[in-house]
Structure formats: structure tokens, C-alpha cells
Design a protein around this motif. Structure first.
Motif, short mmCIF file in Angstrom:
data_model
loop_
_atom_site.label_atom_id
_atom_site.label_comp_id
_atom_site.label_asym_id
_atom_site.label_seq_id
_atom_site.Cartn_x
_atom_site.Cartn_y
_atom_site.Cartn_z
N LEU A 64 0.80 -1.23 0.00
CA LEU A 64 0.00 0.00 0.00
C LEU A 64 0.83 1.28 0.00
N GLY A 65 2.06 1.19 0.47
CA GLY A 65 2.92 2.37 0.52
C GLY A 65 4.16 2.08 1.34
N VAL A 66 4.66 3.10 2.05
CA VAL A 66 5.83 2.94 2.90
C VAL A 66 5.36 2.65 4.32
N TYR A 67 5.94 1.65 4.93
CA TYR A 67 5.60 1.28 6.31
C TYR A 67 6.77 1.58 7.24
N ASP A 68 6.48 1.60 8.53
CA ASP A 68 7.53 1.86 9.51
C ASP A 68 8.40 0.64 9.75
N ARG A 69 7.99 -0.49 9.18
CA ARG A 69 8.74 -1.75 9.26
C ARG A 69 8.21 -2.63 8.14
N PRO A 70 8.85 -3.77 7.87
CA PRO A 70 8.32 -4.64 6.81
C PRO A 70 6.82 -4.88 7.01
N PRO A 71 6.00 -4.67 5.98
CA PRO A 71 4.54 -4.76 6.13
C PRO A 71 4.03 -6.13 6.56
N SER A 72 4.85 -7.15 6.41
CA SER A 72 4.43 -8.49 6.83
C SER A 72 4.52 -8.67 8.34
N GLU A 73 5.21 -7.75 9.03
CA GLU A 73 5.35 -7.86 10.48
C GLU A 73 4.10 -7.36 11.19
N PRO A 74 3.81 -7.93 12.37
CA PRO A 74 2.65 -7.47 13.14
C PRO A 74 2.79 -5.99 13.51
N ASN A 75 1.66 -5.30 13.53
CA ASN A 75 1.60 -3.89 13.94
C ASN A 75 2.36 -2.94 13.02
N ALA A 76 2.64 -3.36 11.79
CA ALA A 76 3.28 -2.46 10.84
C ALA A 76 2.34 -1.29 10.54
N VAL A 77 2.89 -0.08 10.49
CA VAL A 77 2.09 1.12 10.32
C VAL A 77 2.37 1.74 8.95
N LEU A 78 1.30 2.02 8.20
CA LEU A 78 1.43 2.70 6.91
C LEU A 78 1.69 4.18 7.15
N LEU A 79 2.77 4.70 6.56
CA LEU A 79 3.11 6.11 6.70
C LEU A 79 2.36 6.88 5.62
N ARG A 80 1.36 7.68 5.99
CA ARG A 80 0.48 8.35 5.03
C ARG A 80 1.15 9.56 4.38
N SER B 65 16.60 15.87 4.42
CA SER B 65 16.14 14.98 5.49
C SER B 65 14.62 14.88 5.44
N TRP B 66 14.06 13.83 6.02
CA TRP B 66 12.62 13.63 5.94
C TRP B 66 12.05 13.17 7.26
N SER B 67 10.79 13.48 7.47
CA SER B 67 10.12 13.12 8.72
C SER B 67 8.70 12.69 8.42
N VAL B 68 8.15 11.87 9.30
CA VAL B 68 6.79 11.37 9.15
C VAL B 68 5.81 12.39 9.72
N VAL B 69 4.85 12.81 8.87
CA VAL B 69 3.83 13.77 9.30
C VAL B 69 2.56 13.05 9.76
N LYS B 70 2.14 12.06 8.98
CA LYS B 70 0.98 11.24 9.33
C LYS B 70 1.33 9.77 9.13
N PRO B 71 0.99 8.93 10.11
CA PRO B 71 0.47 9.25 11.43
C PRO B 71 1.57 9.77 12.36
N THR B 72 1.18 10.26 13.53
CA THR B 72 2.16 10.69 14.52
C THR B 72 2.65 9.44 15.25
N LEU B 73 3.92 9.10 15.02
CA LEU B 73 4.47 7.89 15.63
C LEU B 73 4.86 8.15 17.08
N GLU B 74 4.80 7.11 17.89
CA GLU B 74 5.13 7.25 19.30
C GLU B 74 6.55 7.75 19.49
N GLY C 157 -2.07 5.11 0.79
CA GLY C 157 -0.80 5.22 0.10
C GLY C 157 0.10 6.14 0.90
N THR C 158 1.26 6.46 0.36
CA THR C 158 2.19 7.38 1.02
C THR C 158 2.46 8.57 0.11
#
Length: 335
Positions: free
Chosen positions: A224-240, A249-258, A322-323
């Protein structure tokens, strides 16, 4: 590098599309095309490129015999009174299960053309990737898209220590101005210092974007897009949404990661000689730094159709998955 002043593209480029190798081929089966995905993506590209094509028949342009078909489909009458009002797209595709095996087996990406194995691998890699290129061009042509295959090696593109050294875009520009859709691909190319290497489709897109300035760039992938870890892993989060600052440099805007400083984990298949998702994100960030939005989305879905049509420009629709990678112009907390 070529002088941009020599380029003359009279038609503004609307979109550059990257067909990810994992999306258009079956990655675990040597040289096998994902025909269903390719057919759907080709149809979505037709609808995005050719005005009114979703509501009328567009005659196909592949007049060659296909396996399992009794004859060649070509009726000149179908083209009577037909006008092709197409916006300017460029398509670049990865290799997937084509080319990577041959390149990895022979070490083409490491250079050394003085070795017979490397030279043989160079030839084998190009046979494989150009075979895939022809099939992608044919699939697009069957949808009435006036596509023409263009290989970086044949166009004289070269690298130096695996960095782009020469990439003459004059033929690409002429093809666009003549109303064609160029279809480029990752390729084995000559390298000034190490003899040869692999030029990835993601690097090609970044170069095209820098010189031809499209409205937006779409990466079609198998997830679906870029994830915070391999998408096959549990609790993988799609970076919107990912924001790119002026220093790259780049940073995640959505979602707000812990933990905003956490590293986004990247995995690369052992046979992938082009850098996989790591290269994709790096190249996408460099494109976004030019002020060009980049959308990374799963191929052959309603989400990819919306991205190709430009629907994601501006505010990101809540129901779109998507991302989006965008330039923000100032530094952020980087991942």
C-alpha cells in the motif's frame, strides 16, 4: 551530464510513473509477468492519459501475433475519425523477476567487464530486461497508448562509480513532443570507472524528474505504501505523509508515531541489485525536494487509479491509502 538548455519539450509533463518490478512480475518465479496487474495498470494508465477513454473504445496498437491467439488484430477502420488527446506521461518500470537474477549471479552491478562471467551476465541481464520492456510496451499499446520502448543503454546513458554520468534526454523529449509515451526501464549500462553496473529505474525517475519537471510522480508497488517496518510484520504502520526538508532529510507527518526518532526499518531482497525500498525512498525524497509530489501506492487498486489521475494533489483524501512525500522547505525531526 547533458546541458538542460539543449532540451526542448513543448508539451508539459503531467506525470512520471514507476511500475515497480514486484508489482508487474511474480518476484519468486523467474521471468514471470503478473499479467493481471499489468492489464489493470495499463487500463488505469489509459484512463488517466487519454481524455474520455473510459467511456469509449480506444483501438489497440499492438498488431503483432500473441501466443494462443489465432491471428493479428488490426482493423484500419477503427482509426477513422479517431483523435488521440493524451496528456504527457513517462513510464519507467523495474525488473522484478527479470534481470535481477542474471545481474546478481554474474556480479554485473559490481563491474569488471574484463571477466568473461561479468560480460556474459551483462548480455544476459539486458536480454531479460528488454524482454520485459517489450511486454510492458505491448500491454500499454493494447490499451491504445502510443508507447515506445527506450533502453538507457541504447540511448547512451552511462555512469561513473555507479552515479549518473551521461543521460541524453533528447530522444525522450522528441518522443514526447511527437505524441508518444516513452517506456524506460532499469538496465545494465557502461560505467566509466568500474566497467559496468546496474542503473535502477528509481534513479532514472529522479533524473527525468529533475530535468523534465512533471506535475507529480507515482510509484506503483506491491504494497500500500511505505511502512515503519516490513509490512508483513505485526503492527506495521502505513506512513500516510512524509515531509522532506531543504537539506534532504525527511520526517513522518501522518500518522504521529510514538517515537518520531525511530528508524524506519528497510529490508532488501538478497537478489535485488538496485537497493530495493531504501533506494526508492531516497530517490523519492530527492524528487520531492524539487517541489514535485511523490505518491507511493499499491498497483492495480482504486488507490493507484486515483493517484495516476492526480486526485491526490492537495489535501490527501481520508479514504485514500498510500504514502505521499512532499517538500516542506524547512527542517523537521528526521527519521
Amino acid at each position: 551530464m547533458e546541458d538542460t538548455a539543449t532540451l526542448s519539450v513543448t508539451k508539459p509533463i503531467r506525470c512520471i510513473v514507476k511500475l515497480g518490478g514486484a508489482a508487474i512480475t511474480c518476484k519468486n518465479e523467474l521471468e514471470k509477468i503478473n499479467e493481471e496487474n499489468v492489464e489493470i495498470v495499463s487500463s488505469q494508465l489509459r484512463e488517466a492519459m487519454i481524455t474520455g477513454s473510459s467511456s469509449r473504445k480506444v483501438p489497440g496498437m499492438d498488431w503483432s501475433k500473441r501466443p494462443g491467439k489465432s491471428g493479428i488484430s488490426c482493423d484500419a477502420d477503427d482509426f477513422e475519425d479517431q483523435t488521440l488527446d493524451s496528456s504527457s506521461f513517462i513510464v519507467v518500470h523495474g525488473a522484478g523477476s527479470f534481470g535481477h537474477f542474471q545481474a546478481s549471479k554474474s556480479g554485473v552491478h559490481k563491474g569488471g567487464l574484463n571477466q568473461t562471467l561479468v560480460k556474459a551476465g551483462f548480455v544476459a541481464t539486458r536480454i531479460s530486461v528488454t524482454t520485459l520492456n517489450l511486454e510492458i510496451v505491448r500491454a500499454l499499446a493494447r490499451e491504445g497508448i502510443p508507447s515506445v520502448g527506450m533502453s538507457p543503454f541504447s540511448c547512451g546513458w552511462t555512469t561513473s562509480e555507479r552515479n549518473m554520468a551521461l543521460a541524453d534526454l533528447s530522444m525522450v523529449a522528441q518522443a514526447i513532443d511527437s505524441g508518444f509515451i516513452p517506456v524506460l526501464h532499469g538496465d545494465a549500462v557502461l560505467d566509466d570507472l568500474q566497467g559496468c553496473t546496474i542503473l535502477s529505474g528509481d534513479v532514472i525517475i529522479r533524473h527525468l524528474a529533475a530535468y523534465l519537471k512533471p506535475e507529480y510522480v507515482v510509484f506503483l508497488t506491491d504494497v500500500l505504501g511505505v511502512y515503519d517496518r516490513p509490512p508483513s510484520e505485526p503492527n506495521a504502520v502505513l506512513l500516510r505523509e512524509i515531509a522532506v526538508s531543504g537539506d534532504g532529510s525527511w520526517s513522518v507527518v501522518k500518522p504521529t508515531l510514538e517515537d518520531m526518532n525511530k528508524q524506519v526499518e528497510i529490508t532488501v531482497a538478497a537478489h535485488d541489485t538496485t537497493g530495493g525500498m531504501l533506494t526508492k525512498i531516497s530517490e523519492a525524497a530527492m524528487i520531492a525536494k524539487l517541489g514535485i509530489d511523490v505518491y507511493i501506492v499499491k498497483a492495480a487498486t482504486t488507490h493507484s487509479s486515483r493517484a495516476l489521475s492526480g486526485e491526490v494533489k492537495g489535501a490527501i483524501p481520508e479514504d485514500w491509502l498510500g504514502t505521499v512525500i512532499r517538500f516542506v522547505g524547512k527542517a523537521n525531526s528526521t527519521c
